[in-house]
Motif scaffolding. Structure first.
Motif, PDB file in Angstrom:
ATOM      1  N   THR A  31       0.842  -1.190   0.000  1.00 41.54           N
ATOM      2  CA  THR A  31       0.000   0.000   0.000  1.00 41.54           C
ATOM      3  C   THR A  31       0.881   1.245   0.000  1.00 41.54           C
ATOM      4  O   THR A  31       1.954   1.276   0.607  1.00 41.54           O
ATOM      5  CB  THR A  31      -0.909   0.040   1.231  1.00 41.54           C
ATOM      6  N   THR A  32       0.414   2.264  -0.690  1.00 42.93           N
ATOM      7  CA  THR A  32       1.145   3.520  -0.749  1.00 42.93           C
ATOM      8  C   THR A  32       0.396   4.641  -0.054  1.00 42.93           C
ATOM      9  O   THR A  32       0.978   5.680   0.248  1.00 42.93           O
ATOM     10  CB  THR A  32       1.401   3.922  -2.214  1.00 42.93           C
ATOM     11  N   SER A  34      -3.779   4.808   1.901  1.00 40.08           N
ATOM     12  CA  SER A  34      -4.597   4.137   2.896  1.00 40.08           C
ATOM     13  C   SER A  34      -4.521   2.630   2.684  1.00 40.08           C
ATOM     14  O   SER A  34      -4.583   2.145   1.549  1.00 40.08           O
ATOM     15  CB  SER A  34      -6.051   4.600   2.779  1.00 40.08           C
ATOM     16  N   PRO A  35      -4.383   1.837   3.772  1.00 36.46           N
ATOM     17  CA  PRO A  35      -4.351   0.383   3.612  1.00 36.46           C
ATOM     18  C   PRO A  35      -5.649  -0.187   3.066  1.00 36.46           C
ATOM     19  O   PRO A  35      -5.674  -1.306   2.563  1.00 36.46           O
ATOM     20  CB  PRO A  35      -4.065  -0.118   5.039  1.00 36.46           C
ATOM     21  N   ARG A  38      -6.838  -0.178  -2.722  1.00 36.74           N
ATOM     22  CA  ARG A  38      -6.008  -1.063  -3.531  1.00 36.74           C
ATOM     23  C   ARG A  38      -4.964  -0.239  -4.282  1.00 36.74           C
ATOM     24  O   ARG A  38      -5.279   0.821  -4.819  1.00 36.74           O
ATOM     25  CB  ARG A  38      -6.885  -1.827  -4.527  1.00 36.74           C
ATOM     26  N   PRO A  39      -3.722  -0.705  -4.310  1.00 39.37           N
ATOM     27  CA  PRO A  39      -2.655   0.070  -4.956  1.00 39.37           C
ATOM     28  C   PRO A  39      -2.917   0.268  -6.450  1.00 39.37           C
ATOM     29  O   PRO A  39      -3.430  -0.619  -7.132  1.00 39.37           O
ATOM     30  CB  PRO A  39      -1.411  -0.783  -4.728  1.00 39.37           C
ATOM     31  N   THR A  62       0.560  -3.242   5.194  1.00 35.93           N
ATOM     32  CA  THR A  62      -0.380  -3.992   4.363  1.00 35.93           C
ATOM     33  C   THR A  62       0.189  -4.223   2.972  1.00 35.93           C
ATOM     34  O   THR A  62       0.796  -3.325   2.373  1.00 35.93           O
ATOM     35  CB  THR A  62      -1.715  -3.226   4.245  1.00 35.93           C
ATOM     36  N   TRP A  64      -1.261  -5.977  -0.759  1.00 35.85           N
ATOM     37  CA  TRP A  64      -2.402  -6.519  -1.496  1.00 35.85           C
ATOM     38  C   TRP A  64      -1.917  -7.559  -2.506  1.00 35.85           C
ATOM     39  O   TRP A  64      -0.872  -7.393  -3.145  1.00 35.85           O
ATOM     40  CB  TRP A  64      -3.131  -5.408  -2.249  1.00 35.85           C
ATOM     41  N   ARG A 140      -6.175  -8.730   0.837  1.00 34.02           N
ATOM     42  CA  ARG A 140      -5.393  -7.778   1.631  1.00 34.02           C
ATOM     43  C   ARG A 140      -4.776  -8.510   2.814  1.00 34.02           C
ATOM     44  O   ARG A 140      -5.471  -9.196   3.553  1.00 34.02           O
ATOM     45  CB  ARG A 140      -6.284  -6.644   2.118  1.00 34.02           C
TER      46      ARG A 140
END
Length: 322
Positions: A31-32, A34-35, A38-39, A62, A64, A140
């Motif tokens: 994650t970049t 918010s967890p 989805r990235p 986290t 994904w 996740r």
């Protein structure tokens, strides 16, 4: 049905479905933002089971996973058969989506994390959530790199076949350990009673302590939460200290049962164990993995060189998606 897909497009036959399951890709990304989101970038191809510490050693939150797959069915008069999904472990906690529909979620996705690392899962995928073309399984995973966080085996296919797989995993991962803990606790209580009745038989007392320590350690394998501890690091410290206590009690029981006495080695063993336990209890979280790994090496050494020294000489050697 067991799927393996080290390369894109590998297929497996699911006879009851009269379909082929084609796995197009298996990818992961940290994650970049918010967890929960989805990235949008950073996706890399992976094989399962996967441990993200090998790839992102500093990731502490986290990651994904995305598995793209589709059913390749011949022309049928009716609808294709049902599809099931099994997952043998998530380290530590997570949630699963089929396309955009939530299928399942752990209770705690942040500290104190839920513990799904030794808890197999099985779901029958709702047909209403599946597409005619490509379907995506989004998983996740929330965890800590220090504990080897990642994703275990994932299987998609015939519900009957995967139910059998799930039952087998449940037996190996949960039932056997439950039986072990119950028997160990029962034997520990029995030998504690025998020792209280006859204190001269010190081997009985050491066996009782050994059994209690093993139960305290093995509960970590069955626990689904960190309770009564406040985070994953604390339960790791507790389990390691319980293991050290088990090893010391095992050595004392072995020596007493073999009618051996080591006037200096016995106390030295407890001094070393106390120092290691103190180190585990006080080590910063950033170094807890190194400390617990070192304790594991000490345990292996003790079992191989000391515990079985009966000759009186201390230290003598006596469808799977991938």
């Amino acid at each position: 049905m067991l799927l393996t897909a080290p390369a894109w497009g590998q297929t497996a036959q699911a006879a009851p479905l009269q379909c082929k399951i084609l796995v197009d890709s298996i990818m992961a990304a940290p994650t970049t933002a918010s967890p929960d989101a989805r990235p949008n970038s950073g996706w890399v191809p992976v094989t399962l089971p996967d441990t993200w510490a090998d790839r992102w050693p500093e990731e502490e939150n986290t990651v994904w996973y995305r598995i793209d797959w589709r059913r390749d069915c011949p022309a049928l008069a009716g609808k294709p058969g049902p599809v099931a999904l099994t997952l043998n472990r998530i380290i530590m906690a997570g949630e699963v989506f089929i396309n955009d529909d939530l299928l399942w979620r752990d209770e705690h996705l942040s500290e104190p994390l839920s513990r799904s690392w030794n808890l197999p899962r099985y779901w029958l995928l709702p047909e209403s959530a599946l597409h005619a073309g490509v379907n995506s399984i989004w998983i996740r995973v929330s965890g800590l790199a220090a504990f080897g966080s990642g994703l275990g085996e994932v299987r998609v296919g015939d519900p009957t076949e995967l139910k059998n797989v799930y039952t087998s995993q449940q037996w190996r991962h949960r039932t056997l350990f439950t039986v072990n803990v119950v028997l160990s606790a029962g034997l520990g209580c029995l030998f504690l009673f025998l020792w209280l009745m006859r204190r001269v038989e010190r081997a009985f007392g050491w066996y009782a302590l050994m059994s209690l320590a093993w139960v305290l350690f093995a509960i970590n394998i069955l626990a689904t939460s960190t309770w009564p501890f406040s985070n994953s690091y604390q339960i790791a410290r507790f389990s390691t200290i319980a293991l050290l206590l088990y090893v010391c009690a095992f050595c004392m029981f072995t020596w007493r049962f073999g009618r051996q006495r080591f006037a200096k080695l016995g106390p030295a063993l407890w001094v070393v164990a106390a120092l290691l336990a103190g180190t585990v209890a006080l080590a910063p979280a950033a170094h807890i993995k190194a400390v617990t790994d070192f304790c594991g090496l000490v345990v292996a050494f003790v079992f191989s060189r000391i515990a079985f020294s009966f000759n009186g000489t201390p230290g003598a050697p006596g469808s799977r998606i991938t």
